[in-house]
Design an enzyme around this catalytic site. Structure first.
Site, mmCIF file in Angstrom:
data_model
loop_
_atom_site.group_PDB
_atom_site.id
_atom_site.type_symbol
_atom_site.label_atom_id
_atom_site.label_comp_id
_atom_site.label_asym_id
_atom_site.label_seq_id
_atom_site.Cartn_x
_atom_site.Cartn_y
_atom_site.Cartn_z
ATOM 1 N N TRP A 180 0.824 -1.210 0.000
ATOM 2 C CA TRP A 180 0.000 0.000 0.000
ATOM 3 C C TRP A 180 0.859 1.261 0.000
ATOM 4 C CZ3 TRP A 180 -5.171 -0.410 3.131
ATOM 5 C CH2 TRP A 180 -5.861 -1.563 2.696
ATOM 6 N N ASN B 164 -7.996 0.400 -3.140
ATOM 7 C CA ASN B 164 -8.418 -0.739 -2.330
ATOM 8 C C ASN B 164 -9.857 -0.564 -1.831
ATOM 9 O OD1 ASN B 164 -7.868 -3.220 -0.675
ATOM 10 N ND2 ASN B 164 -8.443 -1.784 0.950
ATOM 11 N N GLU B 165 -10.698 -1.496 -2.152
ATOM 12 C CA GLU B 165 -12.061 -1.609 -1.631
ATOM 13 C C GLU B 165 -12.852 -0.295 -1.648
ATOM 14 O OE1 GLU B 165 -12.045 -3.959 1.994
ATOM 15 O OE2 GLU B 165 -11.067 -5.618 0.955
ATOM 16 N N TRP C 206 -19.579 0.189 4.579
ATOM 17 C CA TRP C 206 -19.272 0.018 6.010
ATOM 18 C C TRP C 206 -18.417 1.141 6.577
ATOM 19 C CZ3 TRP C 206 -16.770 -2.760 2.182
ATOM 20 C CH2 TRP C 206 -15.389 -2.645 2.126
ATOM 21 N N TRP D 226 -13.917 -5.404 -2.586
ATOM 22 C CA TRP D 226 -14.127 -6.139 -1.340
ATOM 23 C C TRP D 226 -14.832 -7.476 -1.553
ATOM 24 C CZ3 TRP D 226 -18.894 -4.960 -2.862
ATOM 25 C CH2 TRP D 226 -20.014 -5.383 -2.117
ATOM 26 N N TYR E 236 -13.664 -12.747 2.359
ATOM 27 C CA TYR E 236 -13.611 -13.179 3.762
ATOM 28 C C TYR E 236 -14.970 -13.761 4.130
ATOM 29 C CZ TYR E 236 -9.464 -10.158 3.982
ATOM 30 O OH TYR E 236 -8.238 -9.578 3.762
ATOM 31 N N GLU F 141 -7.076 -10.812 -1.548
ATOM 32 C CA GLU F 141 -7.067 -10.867 -0.084
ATOM 33 C C GLU F 141 -7.942 -12.029 0.376
ATOM 34 O OE1 GLU F 141 -8.168 -7.417 2.175
ATOM 35 O OE2 GLU F 141 -6.929 -6.035 0.988
ATOM 36 N N TRP G 49 -3.865 -12.199 3.245
ATOM 37 C CA TRP G 49 -3.827 -11.021 4.113
ATOM 38 C C TRP G 49 -3.549 -11.486 5.527
ATOM 39 C CZ3 TRP G 49 -4.198 -5.810 3.129
ATOM 40 C CH2 TRP G 49 -4.297 -4.990 4.256
#
Ligand SMILES: *[C@@H]1O[C@H](CO)[C@@H](O)[C@H](O)[C@H]1NC(C)=O
Ligand SMILES: *[C@@H]1O[C@H](CO)[C@@H](O)[C@H](O)[C@H]1NC(C)=O
Ligand SMILES: *[C@@H]1O[C@H](CO)[C@@H](O)[C@H](O)[C@H]1NC(C)=O
Ligand SMILES: *[C@@H]1O[C@H](CO)[C@@H](O)[C@H](O)[C@H]1NC(C)=O
Length: 372
Positions: free
Chosen positions: A83, A182-183, A211, A246, A285, A314, A343
């Site tokens: 990152w 990212n996401e 979120w 995500w 996830y 991830e 991750w």
């Protein structure tokens, strides 16, 4: 076989070997030096969150970063995701109105970045730099925020930082691909009704998106991506570019959803024809020990109806649906995806490098042992 035949065979064999080529895309996978490769490794993802590059910071983290590269290489991995700006905490340099005025306060950013790539090359590690992050609400200074909502501020970043950065590192053998954001769905407003499915987010309401605050619509997010990808491609047409989302839910026209990152949607949002992705990157996830119904661990590459490679960028055992690290790496390799990055290596490297070592000799979906 005559002597002439043998001679011809030798010539043919040596001529197909393309040493020193860059990572490229072919069908659903990556190619390097004329061979199908599978990207296997992990997210570093930082040593000092948002303070690794620029302002003479690299000198203080280089030893730790080198240690991670060495451990990854020893385990048999070939790729790191790393990152960079995150939300603009230490780079780039902004003025009080939120326009970008320099790479960083002390002007070391580009040299730091190049030195990181040189270091990675010395360990035969490919790097995917991830420029920005929307997974956490920490942009109290309206740095990244300004670039997303204001096209003039975004143009200042591209002109002052991105163009010279890409120019400085283009064709570097260790530069695998740029991951622009990212996401983004962390800050997606999931209650936008729009006749154009590129910008309608209602199908993502209650998906988990938003979120970190429902701040941005897809016109803004996709313009932000489209403009940066276009700038990268103008400077370096061979560069590969992606966005780490995500969940697969934002990036497929199947399952009654919309692929918001299609070429069509990106160009519609930003008007720049070169600003399209070369491959997709999904994160995955589990929740309460269950993968959702779109998770890559419940599907194969072809199920998403995408004509480009998909990297699983991830995942981990802790939120891995009850699977072991070895099972997760094994599944990604065998189900048509183009790479597997866990991750994360700094907090859980021992566990994750074991999974990387587990698949290092696999064949059938690309080789993992690379020489760059
Ligand atoms: C989105 O979900 C929230 C929370 O469940 C709900 O209050 C809202 O009405 C939904 N919005 C739309 C447009 O469906
Ligand atoms: C793209 O072009 C259209 C039509 O010319 C214009 O209305 C829109 O504002 C442009 N969008 C961007 C992001 O430049
Ligand atoms: C590392 O991974 C293992 C196995 O998934 C998990 O039990 C442990 O809590 C993780 N440790 C950290 C620090 O994340
Ligand atoms: C991979 O191959 C090397 C060389 O043949 C061998 O030494 C090693 O044990 C193998 N590792 C795994 C995990 O299969």
């Amino acid at each position: 076989m005559t002597l002439v035949d043998i001679f011809t065979l030798v010539v043919l064999c040596t001529s197909v070997e393309v040493i020193g080529s860059r990572l490229s895309v072919s069908g659903n996978h990556f190619m390097l030096n004329g061979e199908h490769v599978f990207l296997s490794g992990g997210n570093l993802p930082w040593i000092q969150y948002a303070y690794d590059f620029g302002n003479n910071q690299w000198a203080g983290v280089k030893t730790s970063m080198e240690n991670e590269m060495k451990l990854l290489r020893d385990a048999g991995g070939n790729t790191l995701r790393l990152w960079i700006h995150i939300q603009g905490e230490s780079s780039p340099q902004f003025d009080l109105n939120g326009y970008v005025t320099a790479t960083d306060r002390d002007g070391t950013f580009i040299d730091d970045f190049k030195d990181m790539l040189d270091l990675a090359q010395s360990y035969d590690i490919l790097v995917i730099p991830t420029l920005w992050n929307a997974a956490v609400p920490q942009d109290f200074e309206n740095r990244l925020n300004g670039l997303i909502v204001n096209p003039e501020k975004l143009a200042s970043y591209i002109q002052v930082v991105l163009n010279p950065l890409v120019q400085a590192v283009k064709a570097h053998p260790a530069l695998a691909a740029w991951d622009v954001f990212n996401e983004p769905e962390g800050m997606l407003d999931t209650e936008v009704s729009d006749l154009d499915q590129c910008f309608d987010t209602t199908a993502l309401n209650d998906s988990g998106a938003g979120w970190a605050g429902k701040k941005y619509n897809y016109q803004q997010i996709l313009r932000f991506v489209n403009w940066q990808v276009d700038a990268i491609k103008q400077e370096d047409p061979e560069a590969l570019v992606t966005v780490g989302v995500w969940n697969a839910k934002s990036s497929t026209d199947n399952f009654h959803l919309a692929n918001h990152y299609s070429d069509d949607c990106l160009i519609k949002a930003g008007n720049k024809s070169l600003g399209v992705l070369d491959f997709y990157e999904f994160h995955s996830y589990s929740w309460k020990c269950e993968f959702d119904h779109l998770a890559p661990f419940k599907h194969q590459w072809k199920d998403y109806g995408i004509s480009k490679p998909i990297l699983i960028g991830e995942f981990n055992q802790m939120e891995g649906g009850g699977w072991t690290t070895n099972q997760l790496f094994d599944y990604v390799y065998k189900d048509g995806y183009a790479g597997a990055l866990s991750w994360d290596l700094v907090n859980n490297g021992t566990d994750q490098r074991a999974g990387i070592a587990f698949i290092k000799n696999y064949t059938g979906n690309g080789k993992i042992d690379i020489d760059i």
